[in-house]
Scaffold this active site. Structure first.
Site, PDB file in Angstrom:
ATOM      1  N   SER A  77      -4.115  28.259 -11.313  1.00 36.36           N
ATOM      2  CA  SER A  77      -4.047  29.147 -10.147  1.00 36.36           C
ATOM      3  C   SER A  77      -4.928  30.360 -10.384  1.00 36.36           C
ATOM      4  O   SER A  77      -5.059  30.829 -11.525  1.00 36.36           O
ATOM      5  CB  SER A  77      -2.611  29.610  -9.928  1.00 36.36           C
ATOM      6  OG  SER A  77      -2.571  30.618  -8.946  1.00 36.36           O
TER       7      SER A  77
ATOM      8  N   TYR B 172       5.459  32.719 -13.198  1.00 39.27           N
ATOM      9  CA  TYR B 172       4.414  31.855 -12.631  1.00 39.27           C
ATOM     10  C   TYR B 172       3.054  32.164 -13.265  1.00 39.27           C
ATOM     11  O   TYR B 172       2.344  31.257 -13.714  1.00 39.27           O
ATOM     12  CB  TYR B 172       4.355  32.046 -11.114  1.00 39.27           C
ATOM     13  CG  TYR B 172       3.365  31.133 -10.428  1.00 39.27           C
ATOM     14  CD1 TYR B 172       3.631  29.771 -10.307  1.00 39.27           C
ATOM     15  CD2 TYR B 172       2.161  31.617  -9.917  1.00 39.27           C
ATOM     16  CE1 TYR B 172       2.713  28.921  -9.696  1.00 39.27           C
ATOM     17  CE2 TYR B 172       1.251  30.774  -9.299  1.00 39.27           C
ATOM     18  CZ  TYR B 172       1.539  29.431  -9.181  1.00 39.27           C
ATOM     19  OH  TYR B 172       0.627  28.585  -8.574  1.00 39.27           O
TER      20      TYR B 172
END
Ligand SMILES: NC(=O)c1ccc[n+]([C@@H]2O[C@H](COP(=O)([O-])OP(=O)(O)OC[C@H]3O[C@@H](n4cnc5c(N)ncnc54)[C@H](OP(=O)(O)O)[C@@H]3O)[C@@H](O)[C@H]2O)c1
Length: 244
Positions: free
Chosen positions: A128, A141
């Site tokens: 990401s 995350y």
């Protein structure tokens, strides 16, 4: 017919990827826990084979290995996102869930499935652009994706003599059930179909890094080069939720 294994293919980016690769004549092994969603894919595309497994369960990953053919591409895309809303009362269980889903599943897949990737094949990881710089509430995350990115880059070096190319995929915001839950602005958010096209294109060129959408990820990578104190001051003033 070339074969690609895509984890997290029951939804979002992975589902669009499974459709895109299928439409381009590939045999797609589509992974996920949601059997019904995978069966819907199979009913639409004759060249999709479902792989129903909870990747957090190492034994399920071991069992699946017995049914896997030789792979041209293994794309480890499954993941989840949970935010840390209360940093004072840090939720270790949440942290463990996110690390397990985004990182340990990848380790299990590498352990038991990498041997299925043929010489000259490709390995890809969906990380990401959140891993580029520290974002509020992304302790779990962001840490999982930063670790995944590091892992991908080191594998890119170590697998070179084994003739396996590694690609690290860094999406910006993509419209999927994962981001539908977000309650903050998501600049540059693109459709999962456009994300699939960008990934397909990047993998066909064997790019080491696949960042998209280009303007958004370029801005993030430039911000990441600023002194941390500048980014911190900006984030504290503009990005965190005020508690009082
Ligand atoms: N959407 C974005 O803006 C964005 C941005 C950057 C990176 N990403 C990354 O892109 C990847 C795909 O995300 P998405 O947005 O497409 O999310 P999504 O629509 O929620 O899809 C997540 C996929 O992962 C699978 N999955 C989750 N836990 C699993 C487990 N334990 N075992 C097996 N499969 C599991 C889910 O399958 P089941 O539900 O069937 O288990 C689902 O197919 C993730 O790694 C995410 O971090 C997304």
């Amino acid at each position: 017919m070339k074969t690609i294994l895509i984890t997290g293919a029951s939804s979002g980016i992975g589902k669009s990827l499974a459709q895109h690769y299928s439409e381009h004549g590939w045999h797609v092994i589509a992974g996920g826990r949601n059997e019904q969603a995978l069966n819907e894919l199979v009913s639409q595309y004759a060249n999709v084979t479902p792989l129903v497994a909870d990747l957090c369960d190492e034994q399920a990953v071991i069992n699946a290995a017995a049914h896997l053919p030789e792979l041209d591409v293994m794309l480890l895309n499954a993941g989840s996102c949970e935010y840390v809303d209360d940093p004072i009362h840090f939720d270790a269980a949440l942290f463990q869930r996110v690390i397990n889903t985004n990182l340990m599943t990848v380790a299990y897949c590498l352990n038991h499935w990498l041997c299925k990737v043929k010489q000259g094949g490709q390995l890809a990881f969906t990380s990401s652009s959140a891993s580029f710089l520290p974002l509020p509430r992304a302790q779990a995350y962001g840490a999982s994706k930063a670790a995944l990115s590091y892992m991908a880059k080191t594998l890119s070096i170590d697998l070179a003599p084994h003739h396996i190319d590694v690609s690290l995929i860094n999406p910006g915001f993509v419209e999927t059930p994962l981001t539908d839950k977000n309650d903050f602005p998501m600049p540059g958010r693109i459709s999962s179909e456009d994300a699939a096209k960008a990934i397909y294109h990047g993998l066909s060129k064997r790019r080491h890094t696949i960042n998209f959408p280009s303007f958004f990820t370029l801005v993030l990578s430039m911000l990441a080069r600023l002194p941390f104190s500048w980014w911190r001051a900006f984030a504290v003033r503009n990005l965190i939720r005020k508690t009082s």
